[in-house]
Each structure stands twice: as structure tokens, then as C-alpha cells.
Motif scaffolding. Structure first.
Motif, short mmCIF file in Angstrom:
data_model
loop_
_atom_site.label_atom_id
_atom_site.label_comp_id
_atom_site.label_asym_id
_atom_site.label_seq_id
_atom_site.Cartn_x
_atom_site.Cartn_y
_atom_site.Cartn_z
N VAL A 347 0.82 -1.21 0.00
CA VAL A 347 0.00 0.00 0.00
C VAL A 347 0.86 1.27 0.00
O VAL A 347 0.37 2.36 0.28
CB VAL A 347 -0.97 0.02 1.20
CG1 VAL A 347 -1.92 -1.16 1.13
CG2 VAL A 347 -0.22 0.07 2.52
N GLU A 350 -0.49 3.99 -2.24
CA GLU A 350 -1.71 4.57 -1.71
C GLU A 350 -1.40 5.55 -0.57
O GLU A 350 -1.99 6.63 -0.47
CB GLU A 350 -2.66 3.47 -1.21
CG GLU A 350 -3.33 2.67 -2.31
CD GLU A 350 -2.49 1.52 -2.85
OE1 GLU A 350 -1.27 1.50 -2.56
OE2 GLU A 350 -3.04 0.66 -3.54
N PRO A 362 -11.87 8.63 -0.15
CA PRO A 362 -11.36 7.27 -0.30
C PRO A 362 -11.59 6.70 -1.69
O PRO A 362 -10.78 5.92 -2.21
CB PRO A 362 -12.14 6.49 0.77
CG PRO A 362 -12.42 7.51 1.83
CD PRO A 362 -12.68 8.79 1.08
N ARG A 363 -12.70 7.09 -2.34
CA ARG A 363 -13.00 6.58 -3.67
C ARG A 363 -11.91 6.97 -4.68
O ARG A 363 -11.69 6.27 -5.67
CB ARG A 363 -14.35 7.11 -4.13
CG ARG A 363 -14.90 6.43 -5.38
CD ARG A 363 -16.17 7.12 -5.84
NE ARG A 363 -17.21 7.12 -4.83
CZ ARG A 363 -18.03 6.08 -4.60
NH1 ARG A 363 -17.91 4.97 -5.32
NH2 ARG A 363 -18.97 6.18 -3.68
N ILE A 365 -8.64 7.20 -4.20
CA ILE A 365 -7.31 6.65 -3.97
C ILE A 365 -6.97 5.66 -5.08
O ILE A 365 -7.69 4.68 -5.29
CB ILE A 365 -7.24 5.95 -2.59
CG1 ILE A 365 -7.52 6.95 -1.48
CG2 ILE A 365 -5.87 5.31 -2.40
CD1 ILE A 365 -7.59 6.32 -0.10
N ASP A 371 -12.69 -1.15 -2.60
CA ASP A 371 -13.29 -0.08 -1.81
C ASP A 371 -13.16 -0.33 -0.31
O ASP A 371 -12.86 0.60 0.46
CB ASP A 371 -14.77 0.07 -2.17
CG ASP A 371 -14.95 0.70 -3.56
OD1 ASP A 371 -13.96 1.25 -4.08
OD2 ASP A 371 -16.07 0.63 -4.10
N ARG A 374 -9.64 0.44 0.78
CA ARG A 374 -9.39 1.89 0.89
C ARG A 374 -9.94 2.43 2.20
O ARG A 374 -9.30 3.25 2.87
CB ARG A 374 -10.04 2.61 -0.29
CG ARG A 374 -9.43 2.28 -1.66
CD ARG A 374 -10.06 3.14 -2.74
NE ARG A 374 -9.47 2.88 -4.04
CZ ARG A 374 -9.98 2.07 -4.96
NH1 ARG A 374 -11.13 1.43 -4.70
NH2 ARG A 374 -9.39 1.90 -6.12
#
Length: 390
Positions: A347, A350, A362-363, A365, A371, A374
Motif C-alpha cells: 500500500v 496509496e 477514499p474513492r 485513492i 473499496d 481503501r
């Protein structure tokens, strides 16, 4: 701070070398940091402790504990403090950046830019008085004159760039004649390299100035750390000197030979990169935490419905952080607030995104997480105080 002097000129001609006075025609140029009215409110609403305030007059300091004994109760300490001020003493307020947000933000920003520990003290001196006698500081100092004026005298300095445990021992005959004298007016900024012997006295009105102390990491700090790491990982450096080295001639010669051998191997043996990485981690860890609003964030997390995929989030403003890959482990280390949060190396992209984005949901990322993944990531970083709700 030093405008209109350029950074390159300042580093070449003044930093760790000689004082610099930046004159300005704006008495309120430092008003965003602190004013006399601000200090009045701080003193009126603060509990007075010995670690917070010093009372000094011409080099003589009176401990707060002594003032409190005759105050008639804790509530009267401020009146006794002002009585000493009215009689001519200087009030020195220590580490005000820990209690005053504009100074706190300023110290965090400057500390990050200089990779140094930055702190502030405030000196309030009645008209025509001197608080401290000639001395030097073992850290570099920027002086922001906030109110009134002060006359500064600089003397020949015995120690150039003293280490942080050094103290000034005045000559029996005194500091001698000043080598430099300056008048510092409201709005001016004065830089004083560590080791320069100085004193300052107020002029015809109350003087209030802010000292911004900068404690840089010096080369010997790096070498000390490198030697510590070397000794921790190589038993050679933990062995004792030959027995009898101080009394036996043969042992003394053997000691000299072994010392030469060890020193010849030292340049290649010292783990300088690891030492520098450790000092970097400590630099980030040593900064003052930035957790305003964190209680509110935790309250929203407790509701479990937040955050959702469209919640607006951002990295906590003014936060100093560092992201590294740990050697030999499939993990990344996120250092901030004096702690390390370890996450799977998968990650890393991210985390770099959420750390660098101005604001995000968050959507938005990118990467391979679904989902739910995230949301798990941002909830963890919200819970630790790295992220906050926008």
C-alpha cells in the motif's frame, strides 16, 4: 525572516559566522507571531510555574518558588511577578511556542525547513533596564523585536560555535570593549550566531522581543551516532584496551599500534548512512505534535458510518512525516508524532497519495485496493492522527 537578504547571501556571509540586522520600516511586521497585548492575556490567564517564567535583573535571577512563598497564595503569584517587573526586573517566558498557536506553527515550519530543533523564548524588559549580563548562547538565535527598542552590544567571543553543553565563563577583567553595537527597533530581525558574547538593554520604553532558538544537528552528532551503531554491531570496538596501558610501556606501545590500525579502518567501517537515517527519524519524531481536532475525528470514527467512500479527507496540516521501506521486511514505516505506523509494502503508493493530496475521498485513492481496503486504510490513518476530516 531575513527578507530582503537572500538565503544564499545569508548562508555565505552570516550563518554560523557573524550577526545580521535586518531593518524594517514596519513596526507590526511580527504582529502575526505575538504582540504585547497577546502576552498580557497569556500572563493573565496562565498558571505561573518556575519552568515557564524567569525573573532576572542585571544578571540576578529570582526563582518563581521564592516569589510564590510570599505571595499569600497561588492566586497572587502574578501580582508578585508584576511587582518585580515594576521594580525593573525582566520577565523571560520560556518555550511559549508550546502554548501559543502562532508560535507553534512557526516553529514547526522553520524546524522542518532547517532540519533543526526550534524553540522560542520571550523577554519583557522595563524601560532603561538590562536583564542578562554578557553571555553567549549555545544555539543560534533570531531575535524579532516586537515592541519598544533594545541596544545590543557584542564582545570578543572565546568560543566559536560552542557545543550545546558549553557555558560562558566571563574573564575576571570583564568582557572588554564591544566589537559591535546595534539598536534594534520594532519590526527588525536580528540574527546572532551561537557563541557570540552579547548583552542587551531596553531604551526609553518597554521592550518586548522574541528569541527564536535554532539548535542544528552538527557534524559531531552524526559521527557520535555512527560510532554508537558501529560499536553495537562490531565487538571489536567493545573490547578493552590492553591491560596495563597506563603503566606498562609495552602495553602502551601495543595500544598505540592497535589504535592506528582501528583508525585506518574507521572510514569504511562507520555506518554513516544508517546514522544519518536515524538522525532523520529523530528529527521528525522530535517535532511538536499536531492533533487539534483529533478528538472530533475519533468521535466520528466511533459512529462507524464514517468515513464512507465520499468523505472528504486530508493529511493533517503542518504535520511532519517520513515514509520509508524497511530493509528485509515487506513493510513500510510511516514516521510522525514520535511514533512509527507500519503497513504492508503493497500500500506504499496509496499512502504516498493520501499524504500528498491536498484533499481527497477514499474513492479517489489509486492503486490495487478495493473499496473496503481503501476504507480500512483511511480509518487506520484517521485513528492514528495522520489524516483528518476536511
Amino acid at each position: 525572516m531575513i527578507d530582503p537578504v537572500g538565503v544564499e547571501a545569508f548562508l555565505a556571509d552570516h550563518w554560523e559566522r557573524r550577526p545580521l540586522l535586518v531593518r524594517r520600516d514596519d513596526p507590526k511586521s511580527h504582529a502575526d507571531l505575538l504582540t504585547l497585548a497577546d502576552l498580557d492575556r497569556i500572563l493573565a490567564l496562565s498558571s505561573i510555574r518556575g519552568s515557564d517564567i524567569r525573573v532576572v535583573d542585571n544578571g540576578q535571577e529570582t526563582p518563581i518558588a521564592e516569589l510564590a512563598e510570599g505571595a499569600g497564595g497561588p492566586g497572587n503569584v502574578l501580582e508578585v511577578l508584576y511587582a518585580r517587573y515594576r521594580a525593573g526586573a525582566t520577565l523571560a517566558v520560556n518555550f511559549l511556542h508550546e502554548r501559543w498557536e502562532p508560535l507553534s506553527e512557526f516553529c514547526r515550519a522553520l524546524g522542518a525547513e532547517l532540519s533543526a530543533i526550534v524553540h522560542t523564548n520571550v523577554y519583557l524588559t522595563p524601560a532603561g533596564r538590562r536583564g542578562l549580563v554578557p553571555h553567549f548562547d549555545n544555539h543560534d538565535v533570531f531575535v524579532a523585536q516586537l515592541h519598544g527598542s533594545k541596544h545590543w552590544r557584542f564582545y570578543s567571543s572565546p568560543d566559536r560555535l560552542p557545543l550545546r553543553d558549553a557555558t560562558y565563563r566571563p574573564p575576571a577583567e570583564g568582557p572588554g570593549e564591544p566589537v559591535l553595537e546595534l539598536d534594534v527597533h520594532p519590526g527588525d530581525m536580528l540574527y546572532v550566531p551561537r557563541g557570540w558574547v552579547h548583552e542587551a538593554s531596553s531604551e526609553e520604553e518597554t521592550s518586548l522581543h522574541l528569541t527564536i532558538g535554532v539548535q542544528p544537528v552538527v557534524w559531531v552528532d552524526l559521527l557520535y551516532k555512527a560510532v554508537d551503531l558501529l560499536a553495537a554491531n562490531d565487538v571489536t570496538w567493545r573490547r578493552g584496551l590492553p591491560l596495563g596501558f597506563s603503566t606498562d610501556e609495552t602495553a602502551a606501545r601495543r595500544t598505540a599500534e592497535l589504535t592506528a590500525d582501528l583508525l585506518s579502518a574507521l572510514p569504511s567501517a562507520l555506518p554513516v548512512d544508517s546514522a544519518l537515517a536515524d538522525l532523520t527519524r529523530r528529527s521528525v519524531a522530535g517535532r511538536q505534535t499536531v492533533l487539534d481536532g483529533h478528538l472530533l475525528d475519533l468521535d466520528r470514527l466511533d459512529r462507524e458510518a464514517e468515513p464512507d467512500l465520499d468523505s472528504r479527507l486530508l493529511r493533517r496540516p503542518r504535520l511532519l512525516w517520513r515514509l520509508t521501506h524497511e530493509d528485509g521486511a515487506d513493510r513500510i514505516a510511516l514516521d510522525f508524532h514520535g511514533k512509527t505506523v507500519r503497513l504492508p509494502a503493497a500500500v506504499a503508493d496509496e499512502v504516498e497519495f493520501v499524504a500528498g493530496a491536498a484533499e481527497f475521498s477514499p474513492r479517489e485513492i489509486p492503486g490495487g485496493l478495493d473499496d473496503e481496503g481503501r476504507l480500512v486504510l483511511v480509518r487506520r490513518l484517521l485513528h492514528e492522527g495522520f489524516l483528518t476530516f476536511a
